[in-house]
Design an enzyme around this catalytic site. Structure first.
Site, PDB file in Angstrom:
ATOM      1  N   VAL A 107       2.686   3.335  -3.444  1.00  0.00           N
ATOM      2  CA  VAL A 107       2.078   4.327  -4.346  1.00  0.00           C
ATOM      3  C   VAL A 107       1.199   5.269  -3.533  1.00  0.00           C
ATOM      4  CG1 VAL A 107       0.612   4.685  -6.363  1.00  0.00           C
ATOM      5  CG2 VAL A 107       1.981   2.595  -6.189  1.00  0.00           C
TER       6      VAL A 107
ATOM      7  N   GLU B 204       0.819  -1.219   0.000  1.00  0.00           N
ATOM      8  CA  GLU B 204       0.000   0.000   0.000  1.00  0.00           C
ATOM      9  C   GLU B 204       0.853   1.269   0.000  1.00  0.00           C
ATOM     10  OE1 GLU B 204      -3.743   0.141   0.040  1.00  0.00           O
ATOM     11  OE2 GLU B 204      -2.792   1.888  -0.823  1.00  0.00           O
TER      12      GLU B 204
ATOM     13  N   LYS C 162       5.218   3.854 -10.307  1.00  0.00           N
ATOM     14  CA  LYS C 162       3.930   3.823  -9.600  1.00  0.00           C
ATOM     15  C   LYS C 162       2.781   3.489 -10.543  1.00  0.00           C
ATOM     16  CE  LYS C 162       5.535   6.973  -5.969  1.00  0.00           C
ATOM     17  NZ  LYS C 162       5.736   8.372  -5.609  1.00  0.00           N
TER      18      LYS C 162
ATOM     19  N   ASP D 248       9.977   7.850 -11.095  1.00  0.00           N
ATOM     20  CA  ASP D 248       9.231   7.446  -9.898  1.00  0.00           C
ATOM     21  C   ASP D 248       7.742   7.273 -10.242  1.00  0.00           C
ATOM     22  OD1 ASP D 248       8.941   7.512  -6.736  1.00  0.00           O
ATOM     23  OD2 ASP D 248       7.510   8.997  -7.489  1.00  0.00           O
TER      24      ASP D 248
ATOM     25  N   GLY E 159       5.908  11.303   3.337  1.00  0.00           N
ATOM     26  CA  GLY E 159       5.989  11.761   4.730  1.00  0.00           C
ATOM     27  C   GLY E 159       5.934  10.582   5.683  1.00  0.00           C
TER      28      GLY E 159
ATOM     29  N   GLU F 121      15.102  15.729  -3.779  1.00  0.00           N
ATOM     30  CA  GLU F 121      16.367  15.051  -3.464  1.00  0.00           C
ATOM     31  C   GLU F 121      17.539  15.826  -4.081  1.00  0.00           C
ATOM     32  OE1 GLU F 121      16.512  12.089  -1.854  1.00  0.00           O
ATOM     33  OE2 GLU F 121      14.391  11.537  -1.872  1.00  0.00           O
TER      34      GLU F 121
ATOM     35  N   GLY G 118      14.246  20.574   1.255  1.00  0.00           N
ATOM     36  CA  GLY G 118      14.173  19.133   1.503  1.00  0.00           C
ATOM     37  C   GLY G 118      12.996  18.467   0.806  1.00  0.00           C
TER      38      GLY G 118
HETATM   39  N1  HSE Z   1       9.743  10.962  -4.234  1.00  0.00           N
HETATM   40  C1  HSE Z   1       8.342  10.718  -4.110  1.00  0.00           C
HETATM   41  C2  HSE Z   1       7.559  11.979  -4.430  1.00  0.00           C
HETATM   42  C3  HSE Z   1       7.913  10.311  -2.728  1.00  0.00           C
HETATM   43  O1  HSE Z   1       8.135  13.045  -4.649  1.00  0.00           O
HETATM   44  O2  HSE Z   1       6.348  11.877  -4.490  1.00  0.00           O
HETATM   45  C4  HSE Z   1       8.001   8.859  -2.464  1.00  0.00           C
HETATM   46  O3  HSE Z   1       7.277   8.082  -3.361  1.00  0.00           O
END
Ligand code: HSE
Length: 428
Positions: free
Chosen positions: A129, A126, A202, A198, A301, A187, A184
């Site tokens: 994503v 869970e 997902k 990313d 988070g 990255e 922050g």
């Molecule tokens: N790096 C991802 C984002 C968070 O910026 O949504 C973790 O999946």
């Protein structure tokens, strides 16, 4: 305690997960039966936000996945290796697995679920994503009677933050990225987020669950937001759109194949995804007979992601408590066929294009002729001014086959009056 959990990794999500497990009051009663039995870390002496007995903390992650006392392994170290190997070892040792690792699942889901099904254990994801947003279990359970036609998501908070800030402040991509890194939100190496990788991981996972087949990650077309400019955001706004990085999995019009893609998209301001701003995520699922349902919330988070991780731990604990040894069909991933990919040239969509041209009589006419030659019908054409002696012409098409649109662009590029095609974006 009935259920012993071995957690791999004590970073942001690991810490949030331990904190939640150690604070069960006022939550589902079954939480009190879950024990933080072992936590595997790289640096045991590091100062942490959570304090654990020395006997619980270990640097030997392999020992956790092999420990006969452990019922559920929770993989929160991220990255591909050793995460993949540890997940496979846990499965082969008969452990159920909970993971937040979209990169491993999107690349090695085939291997991992084949092993899990053979071993009769669950692999739950869970948190992989949408952070805290419940979307994986709803796709497996509550929505599973629907024939899903499309899943469209804002599934990357970093890029949504950047695009929102660019629009709100009229800033450039590079300026907002640098600021997001300082705060922050982004990255130090922002590649996975800003280049759409990313989000591709997902949507591959969501598509697999929504459409009941495995997905090859390389079948997901992927374009990030580095080339989205302040000028395009302004034009989009004037034309009634906002620009969002969308991850889309959609059944093709004329076949069973899937269009799988991540790209910056002009979204009509009235569309539910247009109002998802900042670091928030949202996933719109469309199906028959349900129609549309949208999941919205914090996509990352510590607390939000821990909520998803612990809900998976609890779902496994609840199933184990019934004493059945048969896998619950609405919690497993048993499909084995691969979904067929629809080629991008067959995608039917609207396009936005911005051209820099000589400001001569007949240029718009010539553009129109090239589009017409390839069967591309235009919805709007706007010329707002001159920049560096070049006219800026913005075109939005009606729905068109991507292959036909590309053919018209090849003709347009050959026109002497065209200086450059400054941007090309798809429209939802
Ligand atoms: N790096 C991802 C984002 C968070 O910026 O949504 C973790 O999946």
């Amino acid at each position: 305690m009935a259920f012993k959990v071995g957690i791999l990794g004590l970073g942001t999500v690991g810490t949030g997960t331990v904190q939640l497990l150690l604070d069960p009051t006022g939550r589902q009663a079954l939480l009190k039966e879950v024990e933080v039995y072992k936590v595997g870390v790289k640096s045991p002496d590091k100062t942490r936000a959570v304090s654990l007995p020395t006997a619980v903390v270990t640097t030997d992650l392999e020992a956790i996945v092999k420990d006969p006392a452990v019922d559920i392994v929770v993989e929160l170290i991220g990255g591909l290796e050793p995460a993949r190997s540890l997940i496979l070892q846990a499965i082969n040792n008969g452990k159920h697995v909970v993971t937040a690792n979209k990169a491993v699942i999107a690349r090695f889901g085939d291997e991992i679920f084949t092993a899990a099904n053979a071993a009769g254990v669950y692999v739950m994801l869970e948190a992989a994503v949408g952070g805290g947003i419940p979307v994986i279990q709803p796709l497996k359970q509550s929505l599973s009677v629907n024939r899903i036609t499309a899943v469209t998501g804002i599934v990357n908070g970093t890029t949504n933050y950047i695009l929102t800030a660019m629009r709100d402040r009229g800033s450039d991509f590079a300026e907002v990225l640098a600021e997001a890194q300082q705060l922050g939100y982004a990255e130090a190496d922002p590649t996975a987020d800003v280049d759409g990788l990313d989000a591709a991981d997902k949507i591959a996972i969501l598509a697999s669950l929504a459409f009941g087949g495995r997905i090859k990650l390389q079948d997901v077309y992927c374009e990030g937001i580095r080339n989205v400019s302040k000028a395009d955001i302004n034009y989009a706004e004037k034309l009634g759109f906002v620009i969002k990085l969308l991850a889309i999995a959609k059944k093709a019009h004329s076949s069973n194949s899937l269009s799988l893609r991540v790209h910056p998209t002009l979204v009509p301001q009235s569309h539910p995804l247009a109002s998802i701003n900042g670091v928030y995520n949202a996933i719109l699922v469309e199906g028959e007979p349900l129609g549309q349902v949208m999941f919205f919330g914090p996509g990352a988070g510590a607390g939000a992601t821990a909520s998803a991780v612990v809900s998976d731990i609890l779902a496994i604990a609840a199933t184990l408590k019934t004493g059945t040894t048969k896998p619950h069909p609405l919690m497993s991933c048993s499909h084995q066929e691969y979904c067929e990919k629809a080629p991008m040239e067959d995608l039917v969509t609207r396009f936005y294009a911005r051209f820099l041209t000589q400001d001569h009589p007949g240029v718009i006419g010539k553009l129109g002729t090239c589009f017409g030659n390839c069967g591309v019908s235009l919805e709007s054409v706007v010329q707002t001014g001159i920049h560096d002696n070049l006219a800026e012409i913005v075109v939005v098409t009606h729905d068109v086959r991507e292959g036909d649109f590309n053919a018209s662009l090849a003709e347009i590029r050959a026109l002497p009056a065209i200086s450059s095609i400054a941007s090309l974006l798809r429209v939802l």
